[in-house]
Design a protein around this motif. Structure first.
Motif, PDB file in Angstrom:
ATOM      1  N   ALA A  71       0.823  -1.210   0.000  1.00 52.08           N
ATOM      2  CA  ALA A  71       0.000   0.000   0.000  1.00 52.08           C
ATOM      3  C   ALA A  71       0.856   1.260   0.000  1.00 52.08           C
ATOM      4  N   ASN A  72       1.884   1.281   0.846  1.00 53.52           N
ATOM      5  CA  ASN A  72       2.737   2.469   0.964  1.00 53.52           C
ATOM      6  C   ASN A  72       3.496   2.762  -0.326  1.00 53.52           C
ATOM      7  N   ASP A  73       4.027   1.712  -0.961  1.00 54.30           N
ATOM      8  CA  ASP A  73       4.819   1.910  -2.175  1.00 54.30           C
ATOM      9  C   ASP A  73       3.987   2.364  -3.366  1.00 54.30           C
ATOM     10  N   ASN A  74       2.682   2.091  -3.322  1.00 48.54           N
ATOM     11  CA  ASN A  74       1.833   2.386  -4.469  1.00 48.54           C
ATOM     12  C   ASN A  74       0.722   3.391  -4.170  1.00 48.54           C
ATOM     13  N   ASN A  75       0.798   4.025  -2.994  1.00 50.93           N
ATOM     14  CA  ASN A  75      -0.222   4.994  -2.589  1.00 50.93           C
ATOM     15  C   ASN A  75      -1.630   4.410  -2.643  1.00 50.93           C
ATOM     16  N   LEU A  76      -1.749   3.159  -2.165  1.00 47.57           N
ATOM     17  CA  LEU A  76      -3.047   2.493  -2.096  1.00 47.57           C
ATOM     18  C   LEU A  76      -3.562   2.536  -0.668  1.00 47.57           C
ATOM     19  N   ASN A  77      -4.845   2.327  -0.504  1.00 48.65           N
ATOM     20  CA  ASN A  77      -5.452   2.294   0.821  1.00 48.65           C
ATOM     21  C   ASN A  77      -5.131   0.951   1.486  1.00 48.65           C
ATOM     22  N   TYR A  78      -4.411   1.009   2.609  1.00 45.24           N
ATOM     23  CA  TYR A  78      -3.998  -0.222   3.290  1.00 45.24           C
ATOM     24  C   TYR A  78      -5.201  -1.067   3.688  1.00 45.24           C
ATOM     25  N   GLY A  79      -6.242  -0.447   4.193  1.00 44.67           N
ATOM     26  CA  GLY A  79      -7.422  -1.183   4.637  1.00 44.67           C
ATOM     27  C   GLY A  79      -8.058  -1.973   3.506  1.00 44.67           C
ATOM     28  N   ILE A  80      -8.094  -1.375   2.324  1.00 50.99           N
ATOM     29  CA  ILE A  80      -8.672  -2.056   1.163  1.00 50.99           C
ATOM     30  C   ILE A  80      -7.782  -3.216   0.723  1.00 50.99           C
ATOM     31  N   VAL A  81      -6.482  -2.983   0.690  1.00 48.42           N
ATOM     32  CA  VAL A  81      -5.540  -4.039   0.298  1.00 48.42           C
ATOM     33  C   VAL A  81      -5.658  -5.230   1.251  1.00 48.42           C
ATOM     34  N   ARG A  82      -5.662  -4.948   2.555  1.00 51.70           N
ATOM     35  CA  ARG A  82      -5.702  -6.017   3.562  1.00 51.70           C
ATOM     36  C   ARG A  82      -7.039  -6.754   3.550  1.00 51.70           C
ATOM     37  N   SER A  83      -8.142  -6.001   3.543  1.00 52.03           N
ATOM     38  CA  SER A  83      -9.458  -6.638   3.586  1.00 52.03           C
ATOM     39  C   SER A  83      -9.750  -7.420   2.303  1.00 52.03           C
ATOM     40  N   SER A  84      -9.232  -6.941   1.181  1.00 55.00           N
ATOM     41  CA  SER A  84      -9.420  -7.649  -0.085  1.00 55.00           C
ATOM     42  C   SER A  84      -8.641  -8.961  -0.101  1.00 55.00           C
ATOM     43  N   LEU A  85      -7.463  -8.946   0.498  1.00 54.87           N
ATOM     44  CA  LEU A  85      -6.685 -10.180   0.618  1.00 54.87           C
ATOM     45  C   LEU A  85      -7.431 -11.177   1.502  1.00 54.87           C
ATOM     46  N   GLU A  86      -7.923 -10.704   2.638  1.00 55.62           N
ATOM     47  CA  GLU A  86      -8.684 -11.562   3.549  1.00 55.62           C
ATOM     48  C   GLU A  86      -9.901 -12.162   2.840  1.00 55.62           C
ATOM     49  N   GLU A  87     -10.620 -11.343   2.107  1.00 59.69           N
ATOM     50  CA  GLU A  87     -11.809 -11.820   1.397  1.00 59.69           C
ATOM     51  C   GLU A  87     -11.459 -12.936   0.412  1.00 59.69           C
ATOM     52  N   SER A  88     -10.390 -12.749  -0.338  1.00 59.81           N
ATOM     53  CA  SER A  88     -10.004 -13.766  -1.325  1.00 59.81           C
ATOM     54  C   SER A  88      -9.577 -15.060  -0.652  1.00 59.81           C
ATOM     55  N   CYS A  89      -8.922 -14.953   0.491  1.00 58.42           N
ATOM     56  CA  CYS A  89      -8.485 -16.154   1.215  1.00 58.42           C
ATOM     57  C   CYS A  89      -9.666 -16.918   1.809  1.00 58.42           C
ATOM     58  N   LYS A  90     -10.677 -16.198   2.242  1.00 57.65           N
ATOM     59  CA  LYS A  90     -11.867 -16.838   2.806  1.00 57.65           C
ATOM     60  C   LYS A  90     -12.730 -17.480   1.723  1.00 57.65           C
ATOM     61  N   ASN A  91     -12.617 -16.990   0.496  1.00 58.97           N
ATOM     62  CA  ASN A  91     -13.469 -17.476  -0.587  1.00 58.97           C
ATOM     63  C   ASN A  91     -12.769 -18.453  -1.521  1.00 58.97           C
ATOM     64  N   MET A  92     -11.635 -18.968  -1.106  1.00 60.04           N
ATOM     65  CA  MET A  92     -10.956 -19.959  -1.936  1.00 60.04           C
ATOM     66  C   MET A  92     -11.820 -21.208  -2.049  1.00 60.04           C
ATOM     67  N   ALA A  93     -11.604 -21.961  -3.130  1.00 63.80           N
ATOM     68  CA  ALA A  93     -12.461 -23.123  -3.388  1.00 63.80           C
ATOM     69  C   ALA A  93     -11.636 -24.298  -3.884  1.00 63.80           C
ATOM     70  N   PHE A  94     -12.160 -25.501  -3.673  1.00 67.87           N
ATOM     71  CA  PHE A  94     -11.530 -26.700  -4.208  1.00 67.87           C
ATOM     72  C   PHE A  94     -11.641 -26.706  -5.728  1.00 67.87           C
ATOM     73  N   GLY A  95     -10.666 -27.329  -6.369  1.00 68.57           N
ATOM     74  CA  GLY A  95     -10.707 -27.437  -7.819  1.00 68.57           C
ATOM     75  C   GLY A  95     -11.844 -28.300  -8.305  1.00 68.57           C
ATOM     76  N   SER A  96     -12.331 -29.191  -7.431  1.00 72.06           N
ATOM     77  CA  SER A  96     -13.470 -30.040  -7.758  1.00 72.06           C
ATOM     78  C   SER A  96     -14.247 -30.352  -6.484  1.00 72.06           C
ATOM     79  N   THR A  97     -15.555 -30.416  -6.595  1.00 69.13           N
ATOM     80  CA  THR A  97     -16.401 -30.740  -5.441  1.00 69.13           C
ATOM     81  C   THR A  97     -16.258 -32.210  -5.046  1.00 69.13           C
ATOM     82  N   LYS A  98     -15.674 -33.026  -5.916  1.00 68.97           N
ATOM     83  CA  LYS A  98     -15.523 -34.462  -5.634  1.00 68.97           C
ATOM     84  C   LYS A  98     -14.344 -34.756  -4.698  1.00 68.97           C
ATOM     85  N   ILE A  99     -13.494 -33.766  -4.499  1.00 63.75           N
ATOM     86  CA  ILE A  99     -12.300 -33.956  -3.673  1.00 63.75           C
ATOM     87  C   ILE A  99     -12.661 -34.360  -2.250  1.00 63.75           C
TER      88      ILE A  99
END
Length: 216
Positions: A71-99
């Motif tokens: 965020a600091n190096d690119n003048n981005l909002n830290y809260g958005i960067v962090r919360s967006s990372l958290e969201e993507s990690c929580k929404n990860m999925a298996f490559g197949s439902t049969k696993i």
């Protein structure tokens, strides 16, 4: 048919093996309100500063630190960067439902099934609880907690797995690893630790089915 020696413990990689989800994935959508963050994050972390990735995976950096640097190096909002990372990690999925079903069947035959992943602190904090992975797998070997990567072999040993195997009275020959990457050192083969290369979800399902069919 591919031959597999039935293991006492089955280790399965996460990224590009069990799951093909990735960090900040939702930002790739052109309609996302923070889509403009996506190319900046990709360029900064996965191109210009990709040396941070193995450090992060070895636990030398936290996800908060990486997000702050980004965020600091690119003048981005830290809260958005962090919360967006958290969201993507929580929404990860298996490559197949049969696993899940195939994994559960293997576990019923008293074979331990363990996720073995070169991964970050986000995996334990967000992904495991969000996907209830504790209910599916017997254990988790995560590089950031062990301080070492899977293929950091030394003195004809495989430190990433050693503590787990010793604790469970298992040897390298008792194990099988399903992974999207190879051991270039040759140490795994020399020590009798079998690895099967997984190129896609079809490969993974085929290996899981072979194990299932072999133990029925």
């Amino acid at each position: 048919m591919t031959k597999i020696n039935i293991p006492k413990v089955l280790f399965i990689d996460w990224h590009k093996t069990l799951s093909h989800s990735f960090f900040w994935s939702q930002l790739e959508n052109k309609n996302h309100k923070y889509n403009n963050y996506y190319p900046i994050i990709q360029d900064w972390l996965f191109k210009k500063n990709k040396n941070l990735i193995p450090k992060w995976m070895r636990g030398e950096l936290t996800y908060e630190q990486v997000c702050k640097y980004l965020a600091n190096d690119n003048n981005l909002n830290y809260g958005i960067v962090r919360s967006s990372l958290e969201e993507s990690c929580k929404n990860m999925a298996f490559g197949s439902t049969k696993i899940i079903e195939l994994t559960q069947n293997i576990k019923k035959q008293k074979i331990k099934v363990v996720i073995a992943t070169d991964n970050m602190d986000t995996f334990r904090k967000f992904t495991i609880p969000s996907l209830s992975l504790n209910n599916i797998f017997d254990d988790f070997l995560i590089s950031c907690e062990l301080g070492i990567l899977k293929y950091d072999t030394m003195n004809n040993q495989i430190p990433f797995f050693d503590s787990y195997l010793k604790k469970n009275n298992l040897s390298y020959g008792d194990a099988l690893l399903l992974d999207d990457s190879k051991d270039s050192s040759g140490v795994y083969h020399k020590l009798g630790f079998e690895i099967k290369l997984v190129k896609n979800s079809t490969d993974l399902l085929n290996y899981l089915r072979i194990i299932n069919n072999s133990i029925l």
